[in-house]
Design a protein around this motif. Structure first.
Motif, short mmCIF file in Angstrom:
data_model
loop_
_atom_site.label_atom_id
_atom_site.label_comp_id
_atom_site.label_asym_id
_atom_site.label_seq_id
_atom_site.Cartn_x
_atom_site.Cartn_y
_atom_site.Cartn_z
N ASP A 37 41.86 48.85 29.71
CA ASP A 37 43.11 48.87 29.30
C ASP A 37 43.96 47.97 30.12
OD1 ASP A 37 43.23 50.70 27.29
OD2 ASP A 37 43.85 52.41 28.37
N LEU A 38 43.22 47.44 31.47
CA LEU A 38 43.52 46.49 32.05
C LEU A 38 42.41 45.37 32.35
CD1 LEU A 38 45.60 48.43 34.80
CD2 LEU A 38 46.63 46.77 33.25
N PRO A 39 42.83 44.22 32.68
CA PRO A 39 41.89 43.36 33.12
C PRO A 39 40.90 43.70 34.37
CG PRO A 39 44.09 42.16 33.55
CD PRO A 39 44.34 43.42 33.07
N ALA A 40 39.63 43.32 34.30
CA ALA A 40 38.84 43.56 35.41
C ALA A 40 39.22 43.13 36.67
CB ALA A 40 37.48 43.44 34.89
N ASP A 41 39.87 41.98 36.66
CA ASP A 41 40.37 41.37 37.92
C ASP A 41 41.74 40.99 37.88
OD1 ASP A 41 39.89 39.27 36.38
OD2 ASP A 41 38.15 38.44 37.40
N GLY A 42 42.26 40.52 39.02
CA GLY A 42 43.64 39.95 39.03
C GLY A 42 44.82 41.00 39.26
N PRO A 43 46.02 40.62 39.50
CA PRO A 43 46.97 41.48 39.85
C PRO A 43 47.27 42.47 38.69
CG PRO A 43 47.99 39.56 39.54
CD PRO A 43 46.50 39.32 39.73
N ALA A 44 47.17 43.88 39.00
CA ALA A 44 47.39 44.87 37.91
C ALA A 44 47.99 46.20 38.50
CB ALA A 44 45.84 45.20 37.07
N ALA A 45 48.50 46.94 37.74
CA ALA A 45 49.04 48.08 38.16
C ALA A 45 49.20 49.16 36.96
CB ALA A 45 50.46 47.85 38.58
N VAL A 46 49.29 50.43 37.35
CA VAL A 46 49.45 51.60 36.39
C VAL A 46 50.91 52.22 36.66
CG1 VAL A 46 48.67 53.78 35.61
CG2 VAL A 46 46.98 52.08 36.24
N ILE A 47 51.82 52.46 35.49
CA ILE A 47 53.10 52.41 35.77
C ILE A 47 53.31 54.00 35.09
CG2 ILE A 47 55.51 51.95 35.16
CD1 ILE A 47 54.08 49.92 36.59
N ALA A 48 54.06 54.80 36.13
CA ALA A 48 54.39 56.12 36.01
C ALA A 48 55.91 56.49 36.26
CB ALA A 48 53.61 57.24 36.52
N CYS A 55 48.18 50.35 42.19
CA CYS A 55 47.89 48.94 42.03
C CYS A 55 46.61 48.15 42.76
CB CYS A 55 49.20 47.93 42.63
SG CYS A 55 49.71 48.37 44.24
N SER A 56 46.30 47.25 42.35
CA SER A 56 45.21 46.43 42.60
C SER A 56 45.47 45.76 44.11
CB SER A 56 44.65 45.29 41.71
OG SER A 56 45.56 44.20 41.46
N ALA A 57 44.51 45.46 44.76
CA ALA A 57 44.53 44.56 46.09
C ALA A 57 45.20 43.27 45.99
CB ALA A 57 42.96 44.42 46.54
N GLU A 58 44.89 42.68 44.59
CA GLU A 58 45.69 41.35 44.27
C GLU A 58 47.09 41.57 44.31
OE1 GLU A 58 41.33 41.19 42.54
OE2 GLU A 58 43.04 42.70 42.75
N ALA A 59 47.54 42.75 43.75
CA ALA A 59 49.00 42.99 43.73
C ALA A 59 49.71 43.28 44.94
CB ALA A 59 49.13 44.08 42.53
N LEU A 80 51.66 39.96 37.04
CA LEU A 80 51.10 41.45 37.12
C LEU A 80 51.05 42.10 35.84
CD1 LEU A 80 50.64 43.92 38.94
CD2 LEU A 80 53.16 44.60 38.63
N ALA A 81 49.69 42.47 35.51
CA ALA A 81 49.22 43.06 34.40
C ALA A 81 49.69 44.85 34.40
CB ALA A 81 47.82 43.07 33.75
N VAL A 82 50.17 45.23 33.33
CA VAL A 82 50.37 46.80 33.73
C VAL A 82 50.15 47.77 32.48
CG1 VAL A 82 52.65 46.31 34.98
CG2 VAL A 82 52.82 46.35 32.60
N CYS A 83 49.95 48.94 32.58
CA CYS A 83 49.68 49.70 31.37
C CYS A 83 50.30 51.29 32.05
CB CYS A 83 48.19 49.69 31.14
SG CYS A 83 47.34 50.75 32.46
N PRO A 84 50.68 51.94 30.92
CA PRO A 84 51.08 53.31 31.34
C PRO A 84 50.09 54.27 32.04
CG PRO A 84 50.90 52.98 28.95
CD PRO A 84 50.74 51.46 29.56
N ALA A 85 50.48 55.18 32.72
CA ALA A 85 49.63 56.17 33.27
C ALA A 85 49.25 56.98 32.10
CB ALA A 85 50.25 57.06 34.51
#
Length: 539
Positions: A37-48, A55-59, A80-85
């Motif tokens: 649901d999120l890319p394997a690398d790069g800045p990413a976060a789960v939103i609730a 969030c990832s270390a890159e974020a 930033l790539a995001v997806c819902p919790a």
């Protein structure tokens, strides 16, 4: 001072009930990446609830932290790539981790997905020491490619704080017996994860767990009640929470190996009939039915392909075989638009049937007086789909968008509506057509003619002002001037449609019109560029 991570010290006399906690940092993010649901690398976060839950270390390097609102997070990190919790996704992806832990250290108690407690006494006796037991847990996580931290202490709460106090270089911390209270003393009262109690304690001048632990127990009970007594015990390193091992779920997956591999769909389908029946029978024996099925195929080159299949009711053995057969067949176009996707490119050596979602069998029994109309419809559509293919029976659903043909979504019978489409449909769409909606929506806009009294195409200036009122309408634009015209009896509009001005490929600048022609038909028209198009008809 608290002990250094991973450096044990001699324990004083006496015995305590010890606990080991395995913590998997940012598990919601890890689970989202495992589920793709999120890319394997790069800045990413789960939103609730509109805020960053993980969030990832890159974020984090870009300034994104937990609790930050999504708009602020995307302002700080534009990529930033995001997806819902999704708690179900977190639990589902955590199951293989638990299975790996239980192979090395039985007696796992799941506190929540990404955090579990383990009975340390037996594990320490088996591996020779608590440090070796912690190393076995880390090895189990490494075998799955996930990061883990381990803490061992006199209580579950102290072990959790010890695990969270580890570093990347030293991934476990073992607190000697009878030292948990001193270790917890410098921690802020927010570590109790009781916001109401923490706020009250700070107003009373109590900012650390050590300050709270020094209060007399009788005063704590009279002022804060039983909840305060429990928090007081946690602050003293005497958390009464016991490690209660879970009962491992019954393994319901079914794996079928072919040696040598099979490269014909009919051969694979024939070989799967018996295993599919055994797969469904095992579920029924456990009192379950499968409503969502994951099919994983592995060919002789080692390539693995997976797909999640839904069902409007629940899977039977024939349905399982059909899904495998459809997954093996080449598709003219997949959702990404790639032509010729799917199909067998190499001999299949393994088929895995994995129940993605199950339900109690008690809610799926047959009606007392036989099959109802709904059951007959289901069997009829499933039979057609089995004979003609998955895409032969489509079910409409409402998606999001301002243009009507974007709001119509057709999904194969049995497949769930994509989550993103359901979320888009629930959002407000300013500028969309209000109810009542047209009954006939064209798959793609149809070219038409809308003329004024002089026979010229009706124009609208750049500011959205109608230059000449419509007088004639022709639904057959390809017929040109010879096509039969219909008089426009009523009309309203125009309404501007402006969207995605920032996207060169998807921007839209158009005007909408509603008319009623001389035959009594009502139309929804769209002026895009120099051409008039019919979006829909009110039947």
């Amino acid at each position: 001072m608290p002990p250094k991570p991973g450096v044990p010290t001699p324990a004083p006399g006496g015995t305590v009930s010890r606990a080991m906690v395995a913590w998997f940092p940012d598990w919601p993010l890890v689970a989202a990446r495992l589920a793709e649901d999120l890319p394997a690398d790069g800045p990413a976060a789960v939103i609730a609830q509109g805020k960053v839950a993980a969030c990832s270390a890159e974020a984090r390097n870009e300034g994104v932290v937990r609790g930050l609102r999504i708009r602020e997070a995307q302002t700080r990190c534009t990529t930033l790539a995001v997806c819902p919790a999704d708690p179900l996704r977190d639990a589902r992806e955590f199951e293989p981790v638990l299975a790996s832990l239980e192979e090395r250290s039985p007696g796992v108690d799941v506190l929540r997905p990404g955090l579990c407690a383990i009975r340390i006494r037996g594990a320490a006796r088996y591996y020779g020491s608590e440090e070796s037991a912690a190393g076995a847990v880390l090895d189990a996580a490494d075998s799955l490619g996930v990061e883990a931290r381990v803490g061992v202490a006199d209580s579950v709460f102290a072990a959790v704080q010890a695990a969270r106090s580890t570093t990347e270089s030293v991934a476990f911390m073992v607190l000697p017996p009878h030292t948990s209270r001193d270790f917890l003393a410098p921690f802020p009262v927010e570590a109790l994860e009781q916001p109401g109690l923490a706020s009250l304690l700070k107003r009373l001048g109590i900012h650390t767990l050590g300050d709270f632990a020094r209060l007399p127990l009788s005063d704590v009970r009279s002022r804060f009640g039983e909840a305060g007594v429990l928090a007081h015990a946690m602050a003293r390193g005497e958390d009464p929470t016991a490690v209660v091992p879970r009962v491992p779920p019954r393994k319901l997956d079914r794996q079928v190996d072919f040696d040598p591999g099979l490269d014909r769909i009919d051969q694979i389908a024939f070989q799967l009939r018996a295993p599919a029946g055994e797969f469904i029978a095992a579920l029924q024996e456990a009192g379950l039915v499968c409503t969502e099925l994951k099919v994983a195929l592995t060919d002789d080159s080692g390539t693995r392909s997976e797909r999640l299949w839904g069902h409007p009711r629940h899977f039977m053995a024939s349905d399982v075989v059909d899904r495998v057969r459809w997954q093996l067949q080449p598709r003219s176009a997949d959702p990404s638009g790639i032509q010729g996707a799917g199909g067998i490119t190499s001999a299949i050596v393994r088929v895995e049937l994995i129940p993605g979602r199950t339900d109690s069998i008690t809610g799926h029994g047959q009606d007392l007086f036989g099959e109802g109309a709904e059951e007959k419809i289901h069997h009829g559509l499933s039979r057609l789909q089995s004979m003609l293919g998955q895409d032969a029976v489509l079910v409409p659903a409402v998606a999001g968008g301002r243009v009507l043909h974007e709001r119509r979504l057709l999904t194969p019978w049995g497949d769930p509506v994509p989550r993103e489409a359901a979320l888009q449909a629930a959002r407000p769409w300013p500028g969309s057509i209000p109810d009542p909606q047209p009954a006939t929506v064209f798959a793609s806009p149809v070219p038409v003619l809308l003329l004024d009294a002089a026979g010229e195409t009706v124009r609208i200036d750049p500011r959205g002002v109608l230059l000449s009122p419509p007088a004639w309408f022709c639904p057959d634009a390809d017929g040109g001037s010879r096509a039969p015209r219909r008089q426009v009896t009523e009309w309203t509009g125009p309404w501007p449609l402006r969207q995605r001005w920032w996207d060169e490929d998807r921007r839209r600048h158009a005007e909408r019109f509603q008319i009623v022609d001389g035959d009594g038909d009502a139309w929804l028209l769209l002026l895009s560029g120099e051409r008039w198009w019919a979006e829909a008809r009110y039947d």
